[in-house]
Design an enzyme around this catalytic site. Structure first.
Site, PDB file in Angstrom:
ATOM      1  N   GLU A  45       7.814 -21.462   7.760  1.00  7.26           N
ATOM      2  CA  GLU A  45       8.005 -20.594   8.910  1.00  7.26           C
ATOM      3  C   GLU A  45       9.016 -21.162   9.905  1.00  7.26           C
ATOM      4  O   GLU A  45       9.487 -20.464  10.793  1.00  7.26           O
ATOM      5  CB  GLU A  45       6.681 -20.340   9.618  1.00  7.26           C
ATOM      6  CG  GLU A  45       6.091 -21.538  10.339  1.00  7.26           C
ATOM      7  CD  GLU A  45       4.782 -21.182  11.046  1.00  7.26           C
ATOM      8  OE1 GLU A  45       4.663 -21.515  12.228  1.00  7.26           O
ATOM      9  OE2 GLU A  45       3.910 -20.576  10.410  1.00  7.26           O
ATOM     10  N   GLU A  70       0.803  -1.219   0.000  1.00  7.70           N
ATOM     11  CA  GLU A  70       0.000   0.000   0.000  1.00  7.70           C
ATOM     12  C   GLU A  70       0.838   1.272   0.000  1.00  7.70           C
ATOM     13  O   GLU A  70       0.303   2.366  -0.198  1.00  7.70           O
ATOM     14  CB  GLU A  70      -0.942  -0.009   1.207  1.00  7.70           C
ATOM     15  CG  GLU A  70      -2.047  -1.056   1.083  1.00  7.70           C
ATOM     16  CD  GLU A  70      -2.936  -1.130   2.312  1.00  7.70           C
ATOM     17  OE1 GLU A  70      -2.507  -0.659   3.389  1.00  7.70           O
ATOM     18  OE2 GLU A  70      -4.059  -1.651   2.201  1.00  7.70           O
TER      19      GLU A  70
END
Length: 323
Positions: A132, A101
């Protein structure tokens, strides 16, 4: 997908992992909610809304640490550094979201704010099993970015124990001397301990046991909003509370650009159109041509000299406009 726990790191057995999870506030079981599925929908919604109401208070408790991290990141970005998020699962997705963004909001380049998620871009929509768990994967992802000491790496993990996030801050700090931030939702986390700036927003146990996309995710989103937005304010990407570096890439943003110039200058539509035409649609430059009474090339030069800070450029332009 909801990541309810961080998976065991290589070599950990089930018993060891369970013992770790039992110590985490984000994983705590709430017996008073054990029959929530039997409640009417409005009551469940009321309870969930009440849970969310406490998140801003938890964030407020960490404001000094957040501000210190922002000042460090802004100082480095002013020298050409980058802001890099690294996380797995929901935490990684939130980092990628915040990074994605920044270009349309602040006209940053795609490599200035970067979101890394364990397992790569496909992990945004599909779980990549085991990703992860790997500190080595985090190190490789950072090496591919050619990290420098001017970069800031933010490891994100609700539990504060995710190997990918911890590995990212450890590698960035030890090998490159980059500034590191550890954002978690448990106190005394390994992630915070590994980072230069530890931010631990303790929001308490989740409505659904271990579903850290809920309060923990909301808390992480709030902190990431602060990290990127206030860093951009410090870098001169705004003028007051106006997004003067907005990239007008569609009709809505083109209309917003004209409105921003209007709010900043009070000029009429004809003057705004002329200013934008003279500055190739650059909002900040257009404002400077109007308020500083300079032409487009002069506005571009003044902004370059002020490193993009409109207020500084205006201070340098005004003596010329009154001569």
């Amino acid at each position: 997908m909801t990541s309810t726990t961080d998976a065991a790191a290589p070599g950990e057995n089930y018993g060891e992992l369970r013992a770790q999870l039992d110590t985490l506030t984000t994983e705590a079981f709430r017996p008073e909610l054990s029959e929530i599925d039997r409640l009417p929908t409005p009551e469940i919604a009321r309870i969930m809304n009440g849970e969310d109401a406490g998140v801003p208070t938890a964030v407020a408790a960490q404001l000094p640490s957040i501000a210190a991290a922002i000042d460090g990141a802004a100082e480095r970005m002013a020298r050409g550094g980058r802001l890099i998020y690294a996380g797995a699962g929901t935490a990684g997705r939130l980092g990628v979201l915040d990074a994605s963004e920044c270009p349309p909001t602040f006209n940053t380049g795609p490599d200035e704010v970067v979101g890394l998620i364990a397992g790569g871009p496909s992990a945004m929509v599909t779980a990549v099993e085991g990703a992860e768990d790997s500190k080595e994967l985090a190190a490789a992802d950072l090496d591919a970015l050619h990290l420098t000491a001017d970069d800031t790496v933010v490891g994100i993990s609700a539990s504060g124990r995710t190997p990918y996030a911890i590995g990212a801050v450890e590698h960035a700090k030890a090998r490159y001397g980059a500034l590191t931030v550890g954002l978690s939702c448990n106190a005394d986390s390994a992630l915070a301990a590994a980072a230069d700036h530890g931010i631990e927003v303790v929001v308490g146990p989740e409505l659904l046991t271990g579903s850290t996309r809920l309060k923990a995710g909301t808390a992480q989103k709030l902190v990431l909003n602060m990290l990127s937005t206030i860093t951009m304010i410090r870098l001169g990407k705004t003028y007051g509370n106006l997004m003067v570096d907005v990239r007008a890439s569609n009709e809505k943003l083109q209309a917003r650009s004209r409105r921003i110039v209007s709010l900043a200058t009070g000029a009429d539509d004809a003057a705004i159109e002329a200013a934008l035409a003279a500055t190739d649609g650059e909002v900040k430059n257009a404002i400077l041509t109007i308020l500083g009474d300079v032409d487009g090339p002069t506005a571009a030069r003044l902004l370059t000299e002020s490193k993009g800070h409109l207020r500084a450029a205006l201070s340098n332009a005004r003596p010329q406009s009154t001569s």
